[in-house]
Design a protein around this motif. Structure first.
Motif, short mmCIF file in Angstrom:
data_model
loop_
_atom_site.label_atom_id
_atom_site.label_comp_id
_atom_site.label_asym_id
_atom_site.label_seq_id
_atom_site.Cartn_x
_atom_site.Cartn_y
_atom_site.Cartn_z
N VAL A 64 0.81 -1.22 0.00
CA VAL A 64 0.00 0.00 0.00
C VAL A 64 0.85 1.27 0.00
O VAL A 64 0.30 2.38 -0.11
CB VAL A 64 -0.97 0.03 1.20
N LYS A 65 2.14 1.11 0.12
CA LYS A 65 3.02 2.27 0.19
C LYS A 65 2.88 3.14 -1.05
O LYS A 65 2.87 2.65 -2.18
CB LYS A 65 4.46 1.79 0.34
N GLY A 66 2.74 4.43 -0.83
CA GLY A 66 2.56 5.36 -1.94
C GLY A 66 1.12 5.56 -2.35
O GLY A 66 0.80 6.48 -3.11
N ARG A 67 0.23 4.70 -1.87
CA ARG A 67 -1.20 4.83 -2.21
C ARG A 67 -2.05 5.16 -0.98
O ARG A 67 -3.05 5.86 -1.10
CB ARG A 67 -1.71 3.52 -2.82
N PHE A 68 -1.67 4.66 0.18
CA PHE A 68 -2.42 4.88 1.42
C PHE A 68 -1.66 5.83 2.32
O PHE A 68 -0.43 5.84 2.35
CB PHE A 68 -2.62 3.56 2.17
#
Length: 127
Positions: A64-68
């Motif tokens: 999820v890094k960069g999106r959440f």
């Protein structure tokens, strides 16, 4: 007794966004880190994101890094999870939980470090 309540789940198409909220009762909310976990059908519950008591430290699962983005408002006893660029594989029940430690400068990914959990909120992402 601490009560944790998630909200904000729903159905969205791939590429869309949702913001989850987690309200926790108790006067010691601001002393504890908080975390988000998720569980997809047929899978084990997995770590998503965590934030420490002050909000200065955050940590994310690679998926999820960069999106959440996780954030908190201690004045409102609330933690948020902003989810952007959602994918079908993000479909799961999302749980919010309180880190059992106080004043920790670190975030924790192990669910056994968390002592109070909400009931979860369903997030469904369609392709």
């Amino acid at each position: 007794q601490v009560h944790v309540v998630e909200s904000g789940g729903g159905s969205v198409q791939a590429g869309g966004s949702l913001r989850l909220s987690c309200a926790a009762s108790g006067r010691t909310f601001s002393l504890h880190g908080m975390g988000w976990f998720r569980q997809a059908p047929g899978k084990e519950r997995e770590f998503v994101a965590a934030i420490n008591w002050s909000g200065r430290s955050t940590y994310y699962a690679d998926s999820v890094k960069g999106r959440f983005t996780i954030s908190r408002d201690n004045a409102k006893n609330t933690v948020y999870l902003q989810m952007n660029s959602l994918k079908p594989e993000d479909t799961a029940v999302y749980y919010c939980a309180r880190d059992s430690r106080t004043y920790s400068d670190y975030t924790h990914t192990d669910q056994y470090e968390y002592d109070y959990w909400g009931q979860g909120t369903q997030v469904t992402v369609s392709s």
